[in-house]
Design a protein around this motif. Structure first.
Motif, short mmCIF file in Angstrom:
data_model
loop_
_atom_site.label_atom_id
_atom_site.label_comp_id
_atom_site.label_asym_id
_atom_site.label_seq_id
_atom_site.Cartn_x
_atom_site.Cartn_y
_atom_site.Cartn_z
N VAL A 1 3.07 8.00 10.54
CA VAL A 1 3.50 7.09 9.46
C VAL A 1 3.67 5.68 10.01
CG1 VAL A 1 4.93 6.95 7.40
CG2 VAL A 1 4.84 9.08 8.65
N SER A 2 2.71 5.25 10.81
CA SER A 2 2.76 3.92 11.43
C SER A 2 1.70 3.02 10.79
CB SER A 2 2.50 4.04 12.94
OG SER A 2 2.49 2.76 13.54
N PHE A 3 2.15 2.09 9.95
CA PHE A 3 1.24 1.21 9.22
C PHE A 3 1.81 -0.20 9.17
CE2 PHE A 3 0.49 5.43 7.42
CZ PHE A 3 -0.89 5.49 7.38
N ASP A 4 0.94 -1.15 8.88
CA ASP A 4 1.37 -2.50 8.53
C ASP A 4 1.64 -2.48 7.03
OD1 ASP A 4 1.70 -5.14 7.87
OD2 ASP A 4 -0.26 -5.80 8.56
N TRP A 5 2.89 -2.44 6.64
CA TRP A 5 3.23 -2.28 5.23
C TRP A 5 2.87 -3.50 4.40
CZ3 TRP A 5 3.51 2.57 4.94
CH2 TRP A 5 4.15 3.33 5.92
N ARG B 1 -0.63 3.28 -6.87
CA ARG B 1 0.28 3.44 -5.73
C ARG B 1 -0.29 4.47 -4.75
NH1 ARG B 1 5.70 2.17 -4.84
NH2 ARG B 1 6.95 3.69 -3.67
N PRO B 2 -0.46 4.10 -3.47
CA PRO B 2 -1.01 5.06 -2.49
C PRO B 2 -0.06 6.25 -2.29
CG PRO B 2 -1.06 2.80 -1.66
CD PRO B 2 -0.20 2.79 -2.87
N LEU B 3 -0.62 7.33 -1.76
CA LEU B 3 0.17 8.49 -1.35
C LEU B 3 0.00 8.68 0.15
CD1 LEU B 3 -0.95 9.28 -4.42
CD2 LEU B 3 0.19 11.42 -3.87
N GLU C 1 12.90 6.82 9.57
CA GLU C 1 12.89 5.39 9.27
C GLU C 1 11.52 4.95 8.76
OE1 GLU C 1 14.29 2.85 12.32
OE2 GLU C 1 16.29 3.79 12.45
N ARG C 2 10.47 5.47 9.38
CA ARG C 2 9.13 5.13 8.92
C ARG C 2 8.84 5.74 7.55
NH1 ARG C 2 5.50 5.82 14.48
NH2 ARG C 2 6.45 4.08 15.62
N VAL C 3 9.32 6.95 7.33
CA VAL C 3 9.13 7.57 6.02
C VAL C 3 9.85 6.75 4.94
CG1 VAL C 3 9.66 9.60 4.62
CG2 VAL C 3 8.76 9.89 6.93
N ASP C 4 11.06 6.29 5.23
CA ASP C 4 11.80 5.47 4.27
C ASP C 4 11.06 4.17 3.99
OD1 ASP C 4 13.77 7.40 4.14
OD2 ASP C 4 15.11 6.40 5.57
N ALA C 5 10.48 3.58 5.04
CA ALA C 5 9.69 2.35 4.85
C ALA C 5 8.46 2.63 4.00
CB ALA C 5 9.29 1.77 6.21
N ALA C 6 7.84 3.78 4.22
CA ALA C 6 6.65 4.14 3.46
C ALA C 6 6.98 4.28 1.98
CB ALA C 6 6.06 5.44 4.00
N ARG D 1 8.81 2.68 0.15
CA ARG D 1 8.94 1.40 -0.56
C ARG D 1 7.61 0.95 -1.16
NH1 ARG D 1 11.74 -0.08 4.49
NH2 ARG D 1 13.97 0.37 4.22
N VAL D 2 6.50 1.42 -0.58
CA VAL D 2 5.19 0.95 -1.05
C VAL D 2 4.24 2.09 -1.42
CG1 VAL D 2 5.28 -1.23 0.24
CG2 VAL D 2 4.38 0.83 1.36
#
Length: 246
Positions: A115-119, A130-132, A142-147, A149-150
């Motif tokens: 789950v490592s992306f440039d959000w 909306r992407p999945l 933390e990365r899942v929570d960031a994901a 959001r978008v």
């Protein structure tokens, strides 16, 4: 031996050839359609990019196939390497999707354990649908929570993504037809689990040599995955082959 003649892409409408075909979803999952391009000697990429093998006709067929599914799936490595943007169907394709009772724009489903992306990348910031993101139950929270959001997030499997569980979750979201765009590792996993129903293969008139990857890779299958040829189109020296699971 039967003779199946190729239809010239320039003289037929790929959408007419490919859109109205029956693709009944198997129980508990979508119908899985894989689209890949390969050189005559089996290379799925040049310098790591599949786009180097395609041409204008391949692009036309690619866009036609992208207009058909309820969702598009790709592994995170492919999304990053090919610099994916959001799906942008034409007005005509959007109208046809409405006619078929689909959303105007198919969401893109990305498989990622890290789950490592440039959000802020346009893949997320400019997405109409909306992407999945499909990841594991033990992914970094933390990365899942960031994901979230978008994108919408599906968590299935521990350590590695459970593909069968992922497809079941997509079917619960009323996704009946799924287009998979690779890469080869994802294709290999789908084959291992017997989840490929249809393959669209562009045979590019070139040879690459070297140690380029194939369209599927991973552990050897217990037995070859049998296919039957269901259609051929061509443009110049490029062949577009459609296979169904035998």
């Amino acid at each position: 031996m039967r003779r199946l003649l190729p239809a010239p892409v320039g003289e037929v409408d790929p959408a007419a050839e490919l859109t109205e075909l029956e693709r009944p979803p198997p129980p508990g999952r979508p119908w899985v359609m894989v689209n890949m391009v390969v050189s005559v000697d089996g290379a799925a990429a040049v310098d790591g990019l599949s786009g180097e093998l395609g041409g204008d006709a391949d692009r036309e067929v690619f866009l036609t196939l992208r207009g058909l599914p309820d969702a598009i799936m790709a592994a995170s490595r492919t999304v990053k390497a090919e610099d994916y943007g959001p799906a942008r169907p034409s007005d005509h394709v959007r109208a046809e999707r409405r006619r078929r009772g689909q959303s105007e724009v198919p969401p893109i489903v990305v498989l990622s354990g890290s789950v490592s992306f440039d959000w802020e990348h346009r893949f997320f910031s400019e997405a109409v649908a909306r992407p999945l993101i499909v990841t594991t139950t033990d992914a970094d929270q933390e990365r899942v929570d960031a994901a979230r959001r978008v994108a919408d997030v599906i968590e299935v499997g521990t350590g590695t993504v459970d593909l069968t569980g992922a497809l079941a979750a997509l079917r619960e979201r009323e996704i009946a037809l799924l287009l998979v765009e690779g890469g080869p590792s994802l294709n290999g996993q789908l084959l291992q689990e017997g989840l490929v129903d249809e393959l669209h293969l562009t045979l590019a008139p070139s040879m690459v040599s070297g140690d380029a990857i194939r369209i599927a890779r991973g552990d050897p299958l217990a037995a070859p995955y049998a296919l039957r040829l269901a259609g051929i189109m061509h443009e110049g020296d490029t062949l577009f082959l459609r296979y169904l699971r035998a």
